[in-house]
Design an enzyme around this catalytic site. Sequence first.
Site, PDB file in Angstrom:
ATOM      1  N   HIS A 110      -3.477   7.967  -7.879  1.00  0.00           N
ATOM      2  CA  HIS A 110      -4.321   6.956  -7.236  1.00  0.00           C
ATOM      3  C   HIS A 110      -5.776   7.226  -7.631  1.00  0.00           C
ATOM      4  CE1 HIS A 110      -5.562   4.033  -4.264  1.00  0.00           C
ATOM      5  NE2 HIS A 110      -6.501   4.890  -3.893  1.00  0.00           N
ATOM      6  N   THR A 142       5.176   8.422  -0.042  1.00  0.00           N
ATOM      7  CA  THR A 142       5.884   8.263   1.231  1.00  0.00           C
ATOM      8  C   THR A 142       5.725   6.803   1.650  1.00  0.00           C
ATOM      9  OG1 THR A 142       3.910   8.867   2.466  1.00  0.00           O
ATOM     10  CG2 THR A 142       5.452  10.664   1.932  1.00  0.00           C
TER      11      THR A 142
HETATM   12  C1  GRF Z   1      -4.949   4.079 -12.922  1.00  0.00           C
HETATM   13  O1  GRF Z   1      -6.306   4.060 -12.564  1.00  0.00           O
HETATM   14  C2  GRF Z   1      -4.120   4.617 -11.801  1.00  0.00           C
HETATM   15  O2  GRF Z   1      -4.770   5.571 -11.025  1.00  0.00           O
HETATM   16  C3  GRF Z   1      -3.853   3.398 -10.954  1.00  0.00           C
HETATM   17  O3  GRF Z   1      -3.688   2.357 -11.876  1.00  0.00           O
HETATM   18  C4  GRF Z   1      -4.395   2.668 -13.080  1.00  0.00           C
HETATM   19  C5  GRF Z   1      -3.393   2.580 -14.185  1.00  0.00           C
HETATM   20  O4  GRF Z   1      -3.974   2.688 -15.451  1.00  0.00           O
HETATM   21  N1  GRF Z   1      -2.729   3.616 -10.076  1.00  0.00           N
HETATM   22  P1  GRF Z   1      -3.048   2.792 -16.731  1.00  0.00           P
HETATM   23  O5  GRF Z   1      -2.092   1.606 -16.706  1.00  0.00           O
HETATM   24  O6  GRF Z   1      -2.324   4.094 -16.680  1.00  0.00           O
HETATM   25  O7  GRF Z   1      -3.990   2.706 -17.914  1.00  0.00           O
END
Ligand code: GRF
Length: 225
Positions: A110, A142
């Site tokens: 995240h 979760t």
């Molecule tokens: C990333 O910033 C990740 O933290 C979030 O969505 C984005 C995905 O980027 N959950 P990518 O598709 O891996 O370039």
Amino acid sequence: MTDRLIVLISGRGSNLQAIQAACVSGQIPAQIAGVISNRPEAAGLAIARRAGLPTQVVDHRSFASREDFEAALDEAIATWPSDWIVLAGFMRAFTPGFVDRHRGRLVNIHPSLLPAFTGLHTHSRALRAGVCWHGATVHFVTAELDGGPIIAQAAVPVDPEDDEARLADKVLAAEHRLYPLALAWLCRGALELEGDRVHWRQSPPPQERSLLAMIPEDGTCTVQR
Ligand code: GRF
């Protein structure tokens, strides 16, 4: 036996690319068994195909309910034997039923220092709040959205000249370092989900568990403690 990962994506796929590179280099003692996207147009699918990885699309728009979509996703997941389900920019929230079925082997990254800024638009919200530090978190999934136990975090300083795009770039560069590290520990069996806590079977490598990611102008990411 090396572990097998299934990577779930919805878009760009840059984390998928970093994870695949780390599997190939041996940093993560695992191989990607397959990649599943809920969006047929996800750019990450091309990254997967170029790397020779099997892919499937389970388009959430083809299903009447979240449960139906997740049943199809379960079927796709079951196509390949796997140890870990790795969410890498997968933009669908799961029902508690799905999370329960895969509890303990479902991880996510995240783009914030959780528990701050769960949900969407984390970079603009961080800027608006005026935080000095922002970053990324790898956590077990979760039923609570972005609320699962934290495995590792990377912090980036927020500079006065940062706008949303610049901050997003810095965090993404940190993600590409952090996710492979966290997955390497998982695949080495260093930790597990126990109840609602992370239980470290081997003592956590503290110099790796909290990364301070410094990204200078040239975009290269150096990480220090
Ligand atoms: C990333 O910033 C990740 O933290 C979030 O969505 C984005 C995905 O980027 N959950 P990518 O598709 O891996 O370039």
